[in-house]
Design a protein around this motif. Sequence first.
Motif, PDB file in Angstrom:
ATOM      1  N   TYR A 132       0.868  -1.178   0.000  1.00 21.02           N
ATOM      2  CA  TYR A 132       0.000   0.000   0.000  1.00 21.02           C
ATOM      3  C   TYR A 132       0.903   1.224   0.000  1.00 21.02           C
ATOM      4  N   PHE A 133       0.655   2.154  -0.919  1.00 22.84           N
ATOM      5  CA  PHE A 133       1.466   3.377  -0.960  1.00 22.84           C
ATOM      6  C   PHE A 133       0.677   4.443  -1.714  1.00 22.84           C
ATOM      7  N   MET A 134       0.722   5.692  -1.243  1.00 23.05           N
ATOM      8  CA  MET A 134      -0.011   6.778  -1.879  1.00 23.05           C
ATOM      9  C   MET A 134       0.897   7.999  -2.039  1.00 23.05           C
ATOM     10  N   GLU A 135       1.565   8.112  -3.179  1.00 19.80           N
ATOM     11  CA  GLU A 135       2.405   9.283  -3.422  1.00 19.80           C
ATOM     12  C   GLU A 135       1.581  10.566  -3.459  1.00 19.80           C
ATOM     13  N   SER A 136       0.331  10.450  -3.937  1.00 19.62           N
ATOM     14  CA  SER A 136      -0.491  11.650  -4.100  1.00 19.62           C
ATOM     15  C   SER A 136      -0.876  12.291  -2.767  1.00 19.62           C
ATOM     16  N   ASP A 137      -0.591  11.597  -1.659  1.00 20.10           N
ATOM     17  CA  ASP A 137      -0.835  12.210  -0.351  1.00 20.10           C
ATOM     18  C   ASP A 137      -0.018  13.486  -0.179  1.00 20.10           C
ATOM     19  N   THR A 138       1.170  13.502  -0.765  1.00 20.84           N
ATOM     20  CA  THR A 138       2.041  14.675  -0.598  1.00 20.84           C
ATOM     21  C   THR A 138       2.613  15.210  -1.913  1.00 20.84           C
TER      22      THR A 138
END
Length: 271
Positions: free
Chosen positions: A126-132
């Motif tokens: 699970y990973f979300m680059e768009s968070d930052t």
Amino acid sequence: MEKQMLKICALQMNVSADKEKNLTTAESELLAREGQMDLAVLPEMFCCPYESSLFPEYAEEEGGLVWQRMSALAKKLGIYLIAGSMPELSEGKIYNTSYVFDRQGRQIAKHRKVHLFDINVEGGQYFMESDTLTAGETFTVFDTEFGPMGLCICYDIRFPETFRSMGKKDIVMAFVPAAFNMTTGPAHWELSFRMRALDNQIYLLGCSSARDPEAGYVSYGHTILADPWGQVQAQLDEKAGVLMETVDLDREKKIREQLPLLKHRRPELYA
């Protein structure tokens, strides 16, 4: 006629939370190989941990400390340097950015990661680059005496349009600072590089960070060079190491002549 040979170096380095230590590692490893390369590549987020929540803390504006150190390193070694990638701060936004410096240390290109890595694999990563991070808007090609070179970052490799866009400028090689993980790496890393190299009849280099089982994000490693025939010319394992190879661009020309995939494309039908 002299053969067109390109000497490349890809540094698969350990990346820690200490920015200065990361910079010193990159500098010392490349300086130890002075005179042995025309072009060097560093991994994605080579100066900070690959954790979305930390990118704002490590972000710098273009021309900042990391930029200055890498520019000076390219000039000292007299090489082209693809400075992996780093969090770039610009007008209140943060990008995953790769800077390219020429033999005089001048910035000749930069690529902001176009496709952000937002995944949620059941039982896996699970990973979300768009968070930052904010996505880039352009594909990147830079010129060298060896010919035009393409540049993208990690997740960008999964989108064929990335390479078709760069291919319109007749690139002879492309580079991918990357950090596949332990879910996507074993499944898709080698396959992706062989496939894109074959489809576009180019040499394709993927430079990863080394694997750290204790990190918040565990990189797959396996820095790789695929050739225009779709074969692996060289590949590291998961540990810190250096890939040094010579790329035969004349062989690439022969492959394109004998199996003219690019000439046989019918773009008028692909819309």
